[in-house]
Enzyme design. Structure first.
Site, PDB file in Angstrom:
ATOM      1  N   GLY A  16      25.786 126.089  66.025  1.00 14.57           N
ATOM      2  CA  GLY A  16      26.455 126.795  67.025  1.00 14.57           C
ATOM      3  C   GLY A  16      27.077 128.327  66.325  1.00 14.57           C
ATOM      4  O   GLY A  16      26.813 128.253  65.375  1.00 14.57           O
ATOM      5  N   MET A  18      30.471 130.815  65.421  1.00 13.95           N
ATOM      6  CA  MET A  18      31.391 130.611  64.713  1.00 13.95           C
ATOM      7  C   MET A  18      32.736 130.000  65.411  1.00 13.95           C
ATOM      8  O   MET A  18      32.706 130.395  66.719  1.00 13.95           O
ATOM      9  CB  MET A  18      32.100 132.042  64.242  1.00 13.95           C
ATOM     10  CG  MET A  18      31.232 132.267  63.321  1.00 13.95           C
ATOM     11  SD  MET A  18      31.931 133.846  62.612  1.00 13.95           S
ATOM     12  CE  MET A  18      33.257 133.260  61.520  1.00 13.95           C
ATOM     13  N   LYS A  22      31.469 123.399  63.673  1.00  9.88           N
ATOM     14  CA  LYS A  22      30.429 122.796  62.839  1.00  9.88           C
ATOM     15  C   LYS A  22      31.123 122.352  61.380  1.00  9.88           C
ATOM     16  O   LYS A  22      30.595 121.017  61.184  1.00  9.88           O
ATOM     17  CB  LYS A  22      29.688 123.940  62.402  1.00  9.88           C
ATOM     18  CG  LYS A  22      28.845 124.495  63.562  1.00  9.88           C
ATOM     19  CD  LYS A  22      27.920 125.776  62.979  1.00  9.88           C
ATOM     20  CE  LYS A  22      28.606 126.886  62.159  1.00  9.88           C
ATOM     21  NZ  LYS A  22      29.769 127.647  62.950  1.00  9.88           N
ATOM     22  N   ASP A  88      27.398 122.904  53.858  1.00  6.62           N
ATOM     23  CA  ASP A  88      27.890 123.711  54.837  1.00  6.62           C
ATOM     24  C   ASP A  88      27.515 125.129  54.589  1.00  6.62           C
ATOM     25  O   ASP A  88      27.201 125.278  53.528  1.00  6.62           O
ATOM     26  CB  ASP A  88      29.471 123.845  54.970  1.00  6.62           C
ATOM     27  CG  ASP A  88      30.339 123.954  56.167  1.00  6.62           C
ATOM     28  OD1 ASP A  88      29.579 124.107  57.070  1.00  6.62           O
ATOM     29  OD2 ASP A  88      31.492 124.338  55.854  1.00  6.62           O
ATOM     30  N   GLU A  89      27.696 125.978  55.656  1.00  5.02           N
ATOM     31  CA  GLU A  89      27.173 127.329  55.678  1.00  5.02           C
ATOM     32  C   GLU A  89      25.967 127.286  55.402  1.00  5.02           C
ATOM     33  O   GLU A  89      25.649 128.396  54.508  1.00  5.02           O
ATOM     34  CB  GLU A  89      28.339 128.155  54.825  1.00  5.02           C
ATOM     35  CG  GLU A  89      29.957 128.093  55.071  1.00  5.02           C
ATOM     36  CD  GLU A  89      30.154 129.047  56.509  1.00  5.02           C
ATOM     37  OE1 GLU A  89      29.281 129.520  57.011  1.00  5.02           O
ATOM     38  OE2 GLU A  89      31.332 128.790  56.875  1.00  5.02           O
ATOM     39  N   CYS A 145      35.133 130.969  74.620  1.00  9.36           N
ATOM     40  CA  CYS A 145      34.807 132.400  74.804  1.00  9.36           C
ATOM     41  C   CYS A 145      36.624 132.937  74.680  1.00  9.36           C
ATOM     42  O   CYS A 145      37.494 132.320  75.389  1.00  9.36           O
ATOM     43  CB  CYS A 145      34.110 132.724  75.942  1.00  9.36           C
ATOM     44  SG  CYS A 145      34.421 134.674  76.220  1.00  9.36           S
ATOM     45  N   CYS A 177      31.250 134.146  74.901  1.00  9.36           N
ATOM     46  CA  CYS A 177      30.081 133.610  75.839  1.00  9.36           C
ATOM     47  C   CYS A 177      29.031 134.727  75.831  1.00  9.36           C
ATOM     48  O   CYS A 177      29.468 135.794  75.883  1.00  9.36           O
ATOM     49  CB  CYS A 177      30.702 133.216  77.181  1.00  9.36           C
ATOM     50  SG  CYS A 177      31.269 134.550  78.393  1.00  9.36           S
ATOM     51  N   HIS A 180      30.415 138.139  77.555  1.00 11.21           N
ATOM     52  CA  HIS A 180      31.355 139.169  76.831  1.00 11.21           C
ATOM     53  C   HIS A 180      30.859 139.428  75.581  1.00 11.21           C
ATOM     54  O   HIS A 180      31.810 139.925  74.789  1.00 11.21           O
ATOM     55  CB  HIS A 180      32.693 138.257  76.911  1.00 11.21           C
ATOM     56  CG  HIS A 180      33.576 138.297  78.251  1.00 11.21           C
ATOM     57  ND1 HIS A 180      33.343 137.208  78.845  1.00 11.21           N
ATOM     58  CD2 HIS A 180      33.554 139.325  79.266  1.00 11.21           C
ATOM     59  CE1 HIS A 180      33.923 137.334  80.213  1.00 11.21           C
ATOM     60  NE2 HIS A 180      34.241 138.595  80.532  1.00 11.21           N
TER      61      HIS A 180
END
Ligand code: ADP
Ligand code: MG
Length: 204
Positions: A16, A18, A22, A88-89, A145, A177, A180
């Site tokens: 997903g 930032m 996650k 992670d990352e 968003c 979103c 935007h």
């Protein structure tokens, strides 16, 4: 609900944009494995200097001890008798991560990988697309968003710079979103959310 595999390994990907949760989800899964008395090792790339050095951290302040590695090749030495490996990352780990995750899963380990699916330009962030293809389980999270409050799947960069790699949190990025978000929209200013919601009060 899917049954949990028995006597075999597998790969789970949490992806997903930032702020989509996650790392929180990775920490939740790791903690549950620890409650089950399974040996878990958590890794993160050295590039990610956010939060304290030897832990993975979420934007909401949750933390978990982690081994920082410069390269995928260093991971194996730390695994020893672990049943669960979490990374992670993962978007910063490079293409060799795919082969390593496959090998570990083939050897019977549970592999949990969290990483961005797209960079700030909306381009798929390898090796996450490749990992999605070979994984058994995929969780794609959405954030909120920062402009309109809709579900957000993109990371809006708020500062100038075309490097793919620019580590930062709410000082440099915002969840947006598709309506935007703009790949070169760093000049876009945050507008107030509808219904009097002030995102600044919710974030760090
Ligand atoms: P990720 O690892 O996907 O970047 P984290 O797990 O570190 O995300 O952080 C998720 C947390 O970030 C949320 O639980 C929430 O507290 C916070 N947060 C800040 N901004 C937003 C946003 N725009 N949408 C959703 N959560 C946000
Ligand atoms: Mg994270």
């Amino acid at each position: 609900m899917d049954p949990t595999p028995r006597d075999i390994g597998w790969i789970e990907v949490i992806t997903g944009c930032m702020f989509s949760g996650k790392t929180e989800e990775l920490i939740r899964r790791v903690r549950r494995a620890m409650y089950a008395r399974q040996r878990v090792v958590v890794f993160k790339p050295r590039i990610d200097n956010r939060y304290t050095d030897d832990s993975v951290g979420s934007h909401s302040g949750q933390q978990l001890r982690a081994v920082r590695v410069d390269h995928v090749h260093q991971i194996r030495a730390y695994i020893q008798d672990a049943r669960v490996v979490a990374i992670d990352e993962a978007q910063f780990m490079g293409p060799e991560l795919v082969g390593l995750c496959e090998s570990l899963a083939n050897e019977g380990l549970r592999v949990i990988v969290a990483g961005l699916d797209m960079d700030y330009r909306g381009v798929p962030f390898e090796p996450i697309p490749q990992l999605l293809a070979v994984s058994e389980y995929i969780t794609k999270n959405l954030a909120v968003c920062a402009v309109c409050g809709n579900p957000a799947d993109r990371s809006q960069r708020l500062v100038e710079g075309s490097d793919r790699l620019l580590v930062g949190a709410s000082d440099k990025y915002e969840a947006r979103c598709r309506a935007h978000w703009s790949p070169d929209g760093f000049e876009l200013r945050q507008q107030p959310l509808p219904l009097g919601v002030n995102l600044a009060e919710l974030t760090d």
